[in-house]
Design a protein around this motif. Structure first.
Motif, PDB file in Angstrom:
ATOM      1  N   VAL A  24      15.851  32.879  44.074  1.00 45.94           N
ATOM      2  CA  VAL A  24      15.395  31.592  43.545  1.00 45.94           C
ATOM      3  C   VAL A  24      16.506  30.941  42.714  1.00 45.94           C
ATOM      4  CG1 VAL A  24      13.790  30.528  41.914  1.00 45.94           C
ATOM      5  CG2 VAL A  24      12.945  32.130  43.629  1.00 45.94           C
ATOM      6  N   LEU A  25      17.167  31.711  41.875  1.00 45.90           N
ATOM      7  CA  LEU A  25      18.251  31.154  41.066  1.00 45.90           C
ATOM      8  C   LEU A  25      19.399  30.646  41.936  1.00 45.90           C
ATOM      9  CD1 LEU A  25      18.341  33.743  38.135  1.00 45.90           C
ATOM     10  CD2 LEU A  25      17.611  31.345  37.999  1.00 45.90           C
ATOM     11  N   ALA A  26      19.682  31.347  43.031  1.00 44.99           N
ATOM     12  CA  ALA A  26      20.731  30.889  43.949  1.00 44.99           C
ATOM     13  C   ALA A  26      20.343  29.559  44.591  1.00 44.99           C
ATOM     14  CB  ALA A  26      20.987  31.944  45.025  1.00 44.99           C
ATOM     15  N   ALA A  27      19.076  29.424  44.942  1.00 39.25           N
ATOM     16  CA  ALA A  27      18.602  28.166  45.535  1.00 39.25           C
ATOM     17  C   ALA A  27      18.679  27.030  44.522  1.00 39.25           C
ATOM     18  CB  ALA A  27      17.173  28.343  46.041  1.00 39.25           C
ATOM     19  N   ILE A  28      18.329  27.317  43.268  1.00 35.55           N
ATOM     20  CA  ILE A  28      18.420  26.299  42.223  1.00 35.55           C
ATOM     21  C   ILE A  28      19.860  25.849  42.051  1.00 35.55           C
ATOM     22  CG2 ILE A  28      18.172  25.877  39.745  1.00 35.55           C
ATOM     23  CD1 ILE A  28      15.742  27.803  39.822  1.00 35.55           C
ATOM     24  N   GLU A  29      20.772  26.812  41.971  1.00 41.48           N
ATOM     25  CA  GLU A  29      22.189  26.474  41.781  1.00 41.48           C
ATOM     26  C   GLU A  29      22.702  25.607  42.927  1.00 41.48           C
ATOM     27  OE1 GLU A  29      26.472  28.677  40.868  1.00 41.48           O
ATOM     28  OE2 GLU A  29      24.749  29.869  41.514  1.00 41.48           O
ATOM     29  N   LYS A  30      22.271  25.916  44.142  1.00 45.40           N
ATOM     30  CA  LYS A  30      22.747  25.181  45.317  1.00 45.40           C
ATOM     31  C   LYS A  30      22.228  23.746  45.334  1.00 45.40           C
ATOM     32  CE  LYS A  30      23.080  25.572  50.349  1.00 45.40           C
ATOM     33  NZ  LYS A  30      22.738  26.412  51.539  1.00 45.40           N
ATOM     34  N   THR A  31      21.019  23.536  44.836  1.00 44.16           N
ATOM     35  CA  THR A  31      20.391  22.213  44.947  1.00 44.16           C
ATOM     36  C   THR A  31      20.488  21.361  43.683  1.00 44.16           C
ATOM     37  OG1 THR A  31      18.240  23.149  44.306  1.00 44.16           O
ATOM     38  CG2 THR A  31      18.729  23.006  46.669  1.00 44.16           C
ATOM     39  N   GLN A  32      20.940  21.931  42.581  1.00 43.43           N
ATOM     40  CA  GLN A  32      21.014  21.133  41.350  1.00 43.43           C
ATOM     41  C   GLN A  32      21.853  19.854  41.508  1.00 43.43           C
ATOM     42  OE1 GLN A  32      18.396  21.426  39.185  1.00 43.43           O
ATOM     43  NE2 GLN A  32      19.947  20.875  37.688  1.00 43.43           N
ATOM     44  N   PRO A  33      22.993  19.901  42.200  1.00 36.61           N
ATOM     45  CA  PRO A  33      23.779  18.665  42.324  1.00 36.61           C
ATOM     46  C   PRO A  33      23.081  17.578  43.132  1.00 36.61           C
ATOM     47  CG  PRO A  33      25.134  20.609  42.752  1.00 36.61           C
ATOM     48  CD  PRO A  33      23.712  21.076  42.750  1.00 36.61           C
ATOM     49  N   THR A  34      22.091  17.943  43.927  1.00 38.45           N
ATOM     50  CA  THR A  34      21.426  16.952  44.779  1.00 38.45           C
ATOM     51  C   THR A  34      19.995  16.678  44.317  1.00 38.45           C
ATOM     52  OG1 THR A  34      20.886  18.761  46.310  1.00 38.45           O
ATOM     53  CG2 THR A  34      22.818  17.391  46.820  1.00 38.45           C
ATOM     54  N   VAL A  35      19.138  17.696  44.306  1.00 36.64           N
ATOM     55  CA  VAL A  35      17.737  17.519  43.925  1.00 36.64           C
ATOM     56  C   VAL A  35      17.601  17.307  42.421  1.00 36.64           C
ATOM     57  CG1 VAL A  35      15.446  18.574  43.909  1.00 36.64           C
ATOM     58  CG2 VAL A  35      16.927  18.833  45.906  1.00 36.64           C
ATOM     59  N   ASN A  36      18.332  18.090  41.631  1.00 42.36           N
ATOM     60  CA  ASN A  36      18.324  17.948  40.165  1.00 42.36           C
ATOM     61  C   ASN A  36      16.913  18.146  39.604  1.00 42.36           C
ATOM     62  OD1 ASN A  36      19.337  17.415  37.561  1.00 42.36           O
ATOM     63  ND2 ASN A  36      18.988  15.211  37.769  1.00 42.36           N
ATOM     64  N   ALA A  37      16.304  19.285  39.938  1.00 44.99           N
ATOM     65  CA  ALA A  37      14.933  19.563  39.500  1.00 44.99           C
ATOM     66  C   ALA A  37      14.853  20.175  38.113  1.00 44.99           C
ATOM     67  CB  ALA A  37      14.255  20.504  40.502  1.00 44.99           C
ATOM     68  N   TYR A  38      15.958  20.655  37.579  1.00 45.93           N
ATOM     69  CA  TYR A  38      15.942  21.373  36.297  1.00 45.93           C
ATOM     70  C   TYR A  38      16.846  20.688  35.281  1.00 45.93           C
ATOM     71  CZ  TYR A  38      13.496  25.261  38.460  1.00 45.93           C
ATOM     72  OH  TYR A  38      12.552  26.031  39.089  1.00 45.93           O
ATOM     73  N   VAL A  39      16.399  20.699  34.043  1.00 40.33           N
ATOM     74  CA  VAL A  39      17.247  20.245  32.948  1.00 40.33           C
ATOM     75  C   VAL A  39      17.884  21.436  32.246  1.00 40.33           C
ATOM     76  CG1 VAL A  39      15.354  20.140  31.258  1.00 40.33           C
ATOM     77  CG2 VAL A  39      17.378  18.718  30.944  1.00 40.33           C
ATOM     78  N   THR A  40      17.220  22.583  32.276  1.00 40.81           N
ATOM     79  CA  THR A  40      17.747  23.831  31.713  1.00 40.81           C
ATOM     80  C   THR A  40      17.383  24.969  32.643  1.00 40.81           C
ATOM     81  OG1 THR A  40      17.479  23.038  29.436  1.00 40.81           O
ATOM     82  CG2 THR A  40      17.686  25.411  29.744  1.00 40.81           C
ATOM     83  N   VAL A  41      18.351  25.795  32.999  1.00 37.22           N
ATOM     84  CA  VAL A  41      18.108  26.987  33.824  1.00 37.22           C
ATOM     85  C   VAL A  41      18.339  28.210  32.949  1.00 37.22           C
ATOM     86  CG1 VAL A  41      18.774  28.277  35.880  1.00 37.22           C
ATOM     87  CG2 VAL A  41      18.809  25.769  35.914  1.00 37.22           C
ATOM     88  N   THR A  42      17.338  29.070  32.875  1.00 38.53           N
ATOM     89  CA  THR A  42      17.410  30.252  31.996  1.00 38.53           C
ATOM     90  C   THR A  42      17.744  31.488  32.830  1.00 38.53           C
ATOM     91  OG1 THR A  42      15.008  30.450  32.209  1.00 38.53           O
ATOM     92  CG2 THR A  42      15.843  29.294  30.284  1.00 38.53           C
ATOM     93  N   ALA A  43      18.891  31.444  33.479  1.00 37.64           N
ATOM     94  CA  ALA A  43      19.247  32.481  34.449  1.00 37.64           C
ATOM     95  C   ALA A  43      19.355  33.863  33.816  1.00 37.64           C
ATOM     96  CB  ALA A  43      20.549  32.107  35.151  1.00 37.64           C
ATOM     97  N   ASP A  44      20.063  33.978  32.698  1.00 35.06           N
ATOM     98  CA  ASP A  44      20.266  35.292  32.092  1.00 35.06           C
ATOM     99  C   ASP A  44      18.946  35.911  31.655  1.00 35.06           C
ATOM    100  OD1 ASP A  44      22.962  35.006  32.515  1.00 35.06           O
ATOM    101  OD2 ASP A  44      23.424  34.417  30.448  1.00 35.06           O
ATOM    102  N   ALA A  45      18.123  35.135  30.987  1.00 40.84           N
ATOM    103  CA  ALA A  45      16.833  35.655  30.534  1.00 40.84           C
ATOM    104  C   ALA A  45      15.940  36.016  31.713  1.00 40.84           C
ATOM    105  CB  ALA A  45      16.137  34.616  29.648  1.00 40.84           C
ATOM    106  N   ALA A  46      15.967  35.181  32.766  1.00 46.97           N
ATOM    107  CA  ALA A  46      15.131  35.455  33.943  1.00 46.97           C
ATOM    108  C   ALA A  46      15.556  36.753  34.616  1.00 46.97           C
ATOM    109  CB  ALA A  46      15.222  34.291  34.920  1.00 46.97           C
ATOM    110  N   ARG A  47      16.849  36.972  34.724  1.00 48.52           N
ATOM    111  CA  ARG A  47      17.324  38.211  35.360  1.00 48.52           C
ATOM    112  C   ARG A  47      16.953  39.432  34.508  1.00 48.52           C
ATOM    113  NH1 ARG A  47      21.979  34.821  37.092  1.00 48.52           N
ATOM    114  NH2 ARG A  47      21.832  34.702  39.373  1.00 48.52           N
ATOM    115  N   ALA A  48      17.032  39.300  33.209  1.00 50.06           N
ATOM    116  CA  ALA A  48      16.641  40.410  32.334  1.00 50.06           C
ATOM    117  C   ALA A  48      15.147  40.707  32.484  1.00 50.06           C
ATOM    118  CB  ALA A  48      16.990  40.089  30.886  1.00 50.06           C
ATOM    119  N   GLU A  49      14.343  39.658  32.529  1.00 48.94           N
ATOM    120  CA  GLU A  49      12.897  39.852  32.704  1.00 48.94           C
ATOM    121  C   GLU A  49      12.590  40.429  34.072  1.00 48.94           C
ATOM    122  OE1 GLU A  49      10.662  36.351  31.746  1.00 48.94           O
ATOM    123  OE2 GLU A  49      11.908  35.940  29.990  1.00 48.94           O
ATOM    124  N   ALA A  50      13.351  40.046  35.090  1.00 54.40           N
ATOM    125  CA  ALA A  50      13.137  40.589  36.434  1.00 54.40           C
ATOM    126  C   ALA A  50      13.441  42.085  36.472  1.00 54.40           C
ATOM    127  CB  ALA A  50      14.005  39.842  37.446  1.00 54.40           C
TER     128      ALA A  50
END
Length: 459
Positions: A24-50
């Motif tokens: 999911v984080l890879a998909a977000i990173e790929k689409t942020q320049p175009t779709v721009n669905a996120y203002v803040t991505v909490t990648a480090d915290a999400a990976r730790a929680e995963a």
């Protein structure tokens, strides 16, 4: 992948939460320049929680219903230790100490927040644009609006950038982006999900709710976070809902009122709406035109909406005007023109509308209408200073914020331009699960979740 399926696979140890969140984080990173669905991505915290979620599975701990499932949170909800901007330069550095109650409940159920999804400033607009982050674009066509104000949630669900998102709806802000992006959006009965973020607890017409790809996901998310909060008086009287899966939908003899006078849909929207009505009839429902004589109080709704924007945010103008969204500034100015008598008359019109809808439910079990009257509009049209009210963009949705009824939007097909169209299903107060069951019945004969935007298909 639907959240229900992912959660089941995680429980069976057939899907790694780490792998899922990474994807999911890879998909977000790929689409942020175009779709721009996120203002803040909490990648480090999400990976730790995963990683912690995966260990809990391996240790055979008790797992919540959303264990390991990624979720996005609209940037109007406070999130502990995570930047919460409300789409505004005023809060560019705001980091809350505590989570909103609904965020806490999602986390307690095992969901993993991967980021804060975009919202126009203070959620004021039906299109998700703003000086703080730019434009959130529709995954089906990047030249079109994703809707708003939960546009980041809608775009994320459509593009596969989390299966579920938590949005808000004060004049259609869940249903507009869900319809524009071809996903499911539920505006619950006012109070079913506690909404602690409203400025006026007693005059509230805004709610929180889910945006998802499937009905089952919307139901699971709603069941997971429903329940009273002492900070929301509307929630204190909410009855316990029968579980969504307790019984299948049975439309035999169900009376459905088609609100044919609510808006003037484009031909392709009207055709898809009629196809849905015929599908209901094919399942045994009785469909009739209804509500032809209702006054939908559009002018009075504007009065309350703009007046409240002035009360809630007008005090920021002296210091922040030049950094605020020009549309919000304009609407605050309109709100400054209303007097107490005019505002109170608008409130009384709200009561009349509520009673008119209640009368319809003496004859009908559910009411339906198109959600949007056309497919997602181009960005040049979103710049009209009448904003969400331009061309009747939210004409079919705002009335049910005023009345408090549960209102669900589901995909109804595609327009001539290849973009999604949508149907709105409205029920009596507290019949949210039954509204979802009607949506599930339509989903069973006119499925939509397997249809993905070309942009998402390549992820």
């Amino acid at each position: 992948m639907p959240a229900t399926q992912a959660a089941e696979l995680i429980r069976k140890r057939e899907l790694s939460p780490v792998t899922y969140v990474d994807a999911v984080l890879a998909a977000i990173e790929k689409t942020q320049p175009t779709v721009n669905a996120y203002v803040t991505v909490t990648a480090d915290a999400a990976r730790a929680e995963a990683r912690a979620a995966e260990q809990a599975v391996m240790d055979r701990q008790k797992l919540g219903p959303l264990h390991g499932v990624p979720v996005n949170i609209k940037d109007l909800f406070p999130t502990a230790g995570v930047l919460t901007t409300y789409g505004s330069a005023i809060h560019a550095d705001t980091v809350p100490a505590e989570d909103d109650v609904l965020v806490s409940r999602l986390k307690a159920a095992g969901a993993i927040m991967v980021g804060k999804s975009t919202t126009p400033e203070f959620g004021h607009n039906g299109h998700t644009t703003g000086p703080a982050f730019g434009m959130t674009r529709n995954p089906w066509n990047l030249d079109r609006t994703a809707g708003g104000s939960s546009g980041g949630c809608g775009a994320a669900a459509a593009a596969g950038l989390t299966p579920i998102g938590l949005g808000t709806d004060g004049a259609g802000s869940i249903r507009l982006p869900a319809a524009a992006c071809g996903v499911v959006g539920l505006k619950p009965t006012t109070g079913l999900l506690p909404y602690e973020q409203t400025s006026d607890s007693f005059f509230n017409y805004a709610v929180a709710g889910p945006l998802t790809r499937t009905i089952a996901d919307a139901a699971l998310m709603t069941e997971t976070i429903a329940g009273p909060s002492p900070l929301d008086p509307w929630s204190l009287g909410a009855p316990r809902q029968e579980p969504f899966g307790a019984r299948p939908a049975n439309l035999s003899g169900t009376r459905i009122g088609f609100l044919s006078g609510l808006g003037k849909p484009a031909d392709d929207v009207a055709a898809n709406t009629q196809a849905c009505l015929k599908a209901f009839e094919g399942m045994g429902a009785i469909v009739e035109e209804a509500g032809a004589d209702i006054d939908w109080m559009a002018e009075q709704a504007r009065t309350m909406y703009f007046g409240n924007l002035n009360v809630y945010f007008g005090h920021h103008l002296a210091e922040w005007r030049d950094k605020m969204d020009p549309l919000l500034v304009h609407w605050i100015g309109l709100g400054q023109g209303f007097g107490t008598v005019e505002f109170r008359k608008a409130q009384l019109a709200r009561s009349r509308l509520y009673r008119s809808i209640q009368k319809l439910f003496e004859r009908y079990d559910f009411l339906v209408s198109p959600t949007l009257q056309e497919t997602a509009i181009t960005f040049d049209r979103t710049k009209d200073m009448t904003g969400s009210w331009a061309d009747g963009w939210n004409a079919c949705v705002y009335p049910f914020n005023q009345t408090g009824n549960p209102a669900l939007t589901v995909p109804s097909g595609f327009g001539r331009d290849g973009l999604p169209t949508a149907l709105q299903i409205v029920g009596p107060w507290w019949r949210d699960m039954e509204v979802l069951r009607v949506g599930a019945a339509l989903e069973s004969v006119r499925p939509w979740a397997h249809k993905r935007p070309p942009l998402a298909a390549g992820l």
